[in-house]
Enzyme design. Structure first.
Site, PDB file in Angstrom:
ATOM      1  N   LYS A 116      53.557 -46.886 -51.491  1.00 45.47           N
ATOM      2  CA  LYS A 116      52.621 -46.794 -52.619  1.00 45.47           C
ATOM      3  C   LYS A 116      51.565 -47.879 -52.398  1.00 45.47           C
ATOM      4  CE  LYS A 116      52.571 -46.115 -57.584  1.00 45.47           C
ATOM      5  NZ  LYS A 116      51.471 -46.981 -57.958  1.00 45.47           N
ATOM      6  N   TYR A 226      46.787 -39.195 -49.003  1.00 43.91           N
ATOM      7  CA  TYR A 226      48.181 -38.778 -49.174  1.00 43.91           C
ATOM      8  C   TYR A 226      48.320 -37.464 -49.927  1.00 43.91           C
ATOM      9  CZ  TYR A 226      47.097 -41.409 -53.397  1.00 43.91           C
ATOM     10  OH  TYR A 226      46.491 -41.881 -54.517  1.00 43.91           O
ATOM     11  N   LYS A 313      59.282 -48.966 -57.716  1.00 41.03           N
ATOM     12  CA  LYS A 313      58.508 -50.209 -57.622  1.00 41.03           C
ATOM     13  C   LYS A 313      59.409 -51.357 -57.181  1.00 41.03           C
ATOM     14  CE  LYS A 313      54.532 -49.334 -60.095  1.00 41.03           C
ATOM     15  NZ  LYS A 313      53.480 -50.144 -60.595  1.00 41.03           N
ATOM     16  N   CYS A 407      37.897 -82.194 -75.050  1.00 37.50           N
ATOM     17  CA  CYS A 407      37.622 -82.195 -73.619  1.00 37.50           C
ATOM     18  C   CYS A 407      38.267 -83.413 -72.958  1.00 37.50           C
ATOM     19  CB  CYS A 407      36.119 -82.210 -73.392  1.00 37.50           C
ATOM     20  SG  CYS A 407      35.681 -82.403 -71.664  1.00 37.50           S
TER      21      CYS A 407
HETATM   22  S1  IVH Z   1      50.784 -39.357 -55.006  1.00 41.92           S
HETATM   23  C1  IVH Z   1      50.649 -36.866 -59.052  1.00 41.92           C
HETATM   24  N1  IVH Z   1      51.097 -41.083 -53.088  1.00 41.92           N
HETATM   25  O1  IVH Z   1      49.687 -44.321 -57.376  1.00 41.92           O
HETATM   26  C2  IVH Z   1      50.346 -38.207 -58.516  1.00 41.92           C
HETATM   27  N2  IVH Z   1      50.027 -41.803 -55.091  1.00 41.92           N
HETATM   28  O2  IVH Z   1      50.687 -43.891 -60.291  1.00 41.92           O
HETATM   29  C3  IVH Z   1      50.107 -38.096 -57.091  1.00 41.92           C
HETATM   30  N3  IVH Z   1      49.314 -44.146 -55.046  1.00 41.92           N
HETATM   31  O3  IVH Z   1      47.050 -42.672 -58.984  1.00 41.92           O
HETATM   32  C4  IVH Z   1      49.959 -39.421 -56.515  1.00 41.92           C
HETATM   33  N4  IVH Z   1      50.013 -44.584 -53.005  1.00 41.92           N
HETATM   34  O4  IVH Z   1      46.502 -44.095 -56.978  1.00 41.92           O
HETATM   35  C5  IVH Z   1      50.625 -40.873 -54.326  1.00 41.92           C
HETATM   36  N5  IVH Z   1      51.427 -42.502 -51.282  1.00 41.92           N
HETATM   37  C6  IVH Z   1      50.959 -42.283 -52.519  1.00 41.92           C
HETATM   38  C7  IVH Z   1      50.325 -43.301 -53.266  1.00 41.92           C
HETATM   39  C8  IVH Z   1      49.884 -43.015 -54.564  1.00 41.92           C
HETATM   40  C9  IVH Z   1      49.404 -45.076 -54.088  1.00 41.92           C
HETATM   41  C10 IVH Z   1      48.719 -44.379 -56.387  1.00 41.92           C
HETATM   42  C11 IVH Z   1      47.680 -43.365 -56.771  1.00 41.92           C
HETATM   43  C12 IVH Z   1      48.114 -42.796 -58.078  1.00 41.92           C
HETATM   44  C13 IVH Z   1      49.103 -43.800 -58.547  1.00 41.92           C
HETATM   45  C14 IVH Z   1      50.141 -43.076 -59.358  1.00 41.92           C
END
Ligand code: IVH
Length: 670
Positions: A116, A226, A313, A407
């Site tokens: 992520k 992605y 997370k 201050c």
């Molecule tokens: S898939 C339906 N893949 O995470 C949502 N999101 O909270 C599809 N993000 O807005 C998102 N890496 O900005 C996806 N490998 C990844 C990701 C990713 C970062 C972010 C993205 C999204 C947020 C979701």
């Protein structure tokens, strides 16, 4: 060259440039030198200038930017950009897996895992192989059209050549600023006295929303994709989509992994828990997706997030230590920053002794007490922060922190403006720390560059009553300085020389040196170039100010505020009187000599003491002329390192003198 030939050549150059760009940025290899690459681009630009009807929005020449967007148009996403639900434990993941199995009536399924990436979501729309629109996520339904800015990101294909490419499709991904780029940018900002950016994510999101795409281009953003959405895409699984995107030259992080079941997912999670620290891009977890598109359709989505995907997370790295004391710093603008003094503790490879506490609200929110055991975390931020208190370890009779009311420098009662979290010392003109801070800002390298003077000297002169405003610097005499502790004849002369030399500092720097709130180095340069001299800036109205690209209301108000004050106007007048530069010097006026009058130069390769642009500028400043190609009419080929052999050969055959950087410098001094 006929128009037809030019069109063909432009297409060929576009293809080669795209090919080498892809190799360089995505495959980390290069088959040609930087110089050869620049030549291809130069040639393309030359042809596009000659045949502007063939300068396409998807041309690689457009990546340098140069478009100003005052207001980003709103776009409605064809498919909403959903978010992901978050989990923090293995148990919650197993729960998710159970829901998936149930939703699919126990038919077999697989997962696809990705990192992520911690950046800004982006949507890229392609039609007939061309990028036609780029948009931010916004609220998921509506986002901002940031096409011009997205075009500057080298890894986003502007055109795609592939068999069976769908006519129209949307690609989704994350724009980010690599950590090394972020650190470099912040180091620069620190030197320039600009506010530091909190983390790479904010830096990426701020950069994408800049009005001048040429500045975005300098931010060296990158983008991992992605997701692929649209009709008739002929992909059955997420893995297929990723492979297709890879084939079409999109930047796909090779960290993904297809996982047979939740056990394999957990293994992936464990593997990346350690590895992600070394990954060059900030990540805040893992995204787990059901691989089959048909199964994704069956599982569907809630209003906010899909049921077929989830984010896991990682917990931020944190350490527990004792809060020894809170110290309050006064900035040159009077802003008060509380800083935590901690018992030294090791965190993510470094020893942490201090942490930012931001402001009074933050201290109250944390319910901090001196002596508490606190948790410190290092996220993307450079400065660690206190994130919580271990209340179970609290000492009996500990006292709530009483935020200072006066201050620490001048004891004036602090104020807090409506809507601002920070306390300020309002004694702008009398607070010693603010007065000295403004002078320290003025003399720093990126401003007036009076490097013969340091913080200590500023303090000594201030205490002697000789230094209140930057204008006082230019009134200092030999005797004023000579009697200071530590000064002798030579050091006194040096200091005076440094002050004298600063009078030739450019207007851009002088404007930055004045220390107007929110006017950092880049803003000062923009203002200087736009208005040309200080008096035009002084007279500018609010509307005129906000009409300058990158100048928002906050900056405009601060400038108006500064010039409303008679004392500030007096300081400017005194500085002008002292001989400082308050007008922009046009490039063409930067005349050094006429020594190269009538001589023409081709500049090629890489130089030791100049960038290519700088050395060209040097030629012009001394009366010489720059030409782009070697011909019989050229006098000199100024050759740096890595110059292509073809150019050398051609110059030799035409009898053009080939000179080195040193030869060139010698020409200027004889
Ligand atoms: S898939 C339906 N893949 O995470 C949502 N999101 O909270 C599809 N993000 O807005 C998102 N890496 O900005 C996806 N490998 C990844 C990701 C990713 C970062 C972010 C993205 C999204 C947020 C979701």
């Amino acid at each position: 060259m006929t128009a037809e030939e030019a069109k063909k050549k432009i297409e060929e150059l576009t293809d080669s440039i795209n090919y080498y760009t892809h190799l360089y940025y995505q495959e980390s290899t290069s088959k040609i030198s930087d110089y050869e690459f620049d030549q291809l681009l130069e040639k393309l630009i030359e042809l596009e200038n000659e045949f502007p009807q063939f300068r396409y929005p998807h041309s690689p020449s457009q990546r340098v930017g140069g478009t100003i967007t005052k207001d980003f148009a709103t776009v409605v996403h064809e498919y909403p950009m959903l978010s992901l639900s978050n989990t923090y434990s293995h148990e919650e993941l197993i729960e998710f897996d159970r829901r998936v199995a149930k939703g699919l009536n126990d038919q077999p399924y697989e997962y696809f895992c990705e990192l992520k990436f911690d950046g800004v979501a982006i949507s890229l729309l392609y039609e007939n192989g061309y990028l036609i629109r780029a948009a931010t996520r916004g609220d998921g339904v509506r986002g901002d059209d940031i096409t011009h800015n997205a075009r500057t990101i080298r890894t986003i294909p502007l055109s795609i050549k592939a068999d069976n490419l769908p006519v129209r499709f949307e690609v989704r991904g994350e724009v980010f600023m690599p950590r090394t780029v972020f650190n470099k940018l912040n180091r620069l900002r620190e030197e320039e006295g600009e506010a530091l950016l909190a983390n790479p994510r904010n830096a990426a999101s701020g950069s994408l929303k800049m009005q001048d795409s040429a500045l975005v281009a300098q931010r060296q953003l990158d983008c991992y994709l992605y997701g692929l959405v649209g009709e008739d895409l002929h992909v059955l699984t997420h893995a297929d989509a990723i492979y297709a995107l890879e084939k079409w030259n999109f930047h796909i992080s090779d960290t993904y992994c297809q996982c047979k079941n939740m056990d394999a997912v957990l293994e992936y999670i464990n593997e990346w828990e350690k590895k992600r620290v070394e990954f060059p891009v900030d990540t805040d977890g893992i995204v787990i997706k059901v691989n089959s598109h048909e199964q994704q359709r069956i599982l569907g989505s809630t209003a906010k997030s899909p049921r077929w995907a989830i984010a896991y997370k990682y917990k931020a790295q944190s350490a527990a230590t004792i809060l020894l004391d809170i110290d309050y710093q006064v900035g040159r603008t009077g802003a008060i920053t509380p800083v935590a003094h901690l018992s030294p503790v090791k965190l993510a490879g470094t020893i942490v002794k201090r942490a930012s506490l931001h402001n009074a609200n933050e201290i109250a929110r944390l319910d901090l007490r001196v002596g508490d055991t606190v948790f410190v975390e290092k996220g993307g931020e450079i400065i660690p922060k206190v994130t919580g208190v271990d209340v179970s370890k609290r000492q009996p009779h500990s006292q709530e922190v009483r935020y200072i009311a006066h201050c620490p420098s001048c004891n004036t009662a602090l104020i807090r403006k409506e809507g601002e979290a920070q306390h300020f010392c309002p004694n702008i003109k009398g607070c010693p720390t603010q007065i000295k801070g403004r002078i320290e800002h003025f003399i720093q390298r990126k401003a007036m560059n009076i490097d013969s003077m340091g913080k200590e000297t500023v303090a000594l002169l201030y205490e002697k009553g000789l230094l209140h405003t930057p204008a006082d610097l230019y009134k200092l005499t030999y005797d004023d300085i000579f009697i200071l502790e530590g000064f002798k004849d030579l050091s006194t002369q040096n200091l005076l020389k440094g002050i004298e030399a600063s009078k030739s500092t450019s207007f851009e720097n002088v404007l930055f040196a004045l220390g107007i709130r929110y006017v950092g180095k880049t803003v000062a340069e923009k203002l200087a170039r736009h208005f040309g001299d200080i008096y035009k800036l002084e007279k500018a109205t609010f509307d005129e100010l906000v009409n300058v690209p990158e100048i928002g209301e906050r900056i405009a108000l601060s400038i108006l505020n500064f010039f409303e004050d008679q004392d500030n106007r007096d300081i400017v007048d005194e500085l002008k009187e002292a001989g400082l530069q308050f007008e922009i010097v046009e490039e063409k006026d930067r005349h050094e000599s006429s020594i190269l009058e009538g001589k023409s130069f081709v500049v090629s390769g890489i130089f030791q003491s100049f960038s290519r642009e700088e050395i060209k500028e040097k030629v012009r400043a001394n009366g010489g002329q720059i030409v782009s190609a070697v011909s019989g009419k050229v006098d000199y080929l100024l050759a740096g390192e890595n110059m292509g052999p073809a150019k050398r050969k051609k110059a030799k055959s035409l009898g053009v003198s080939i000179i080195s950087e040193q030869d060139f410098l010698n020409m200027l001094t004889t």
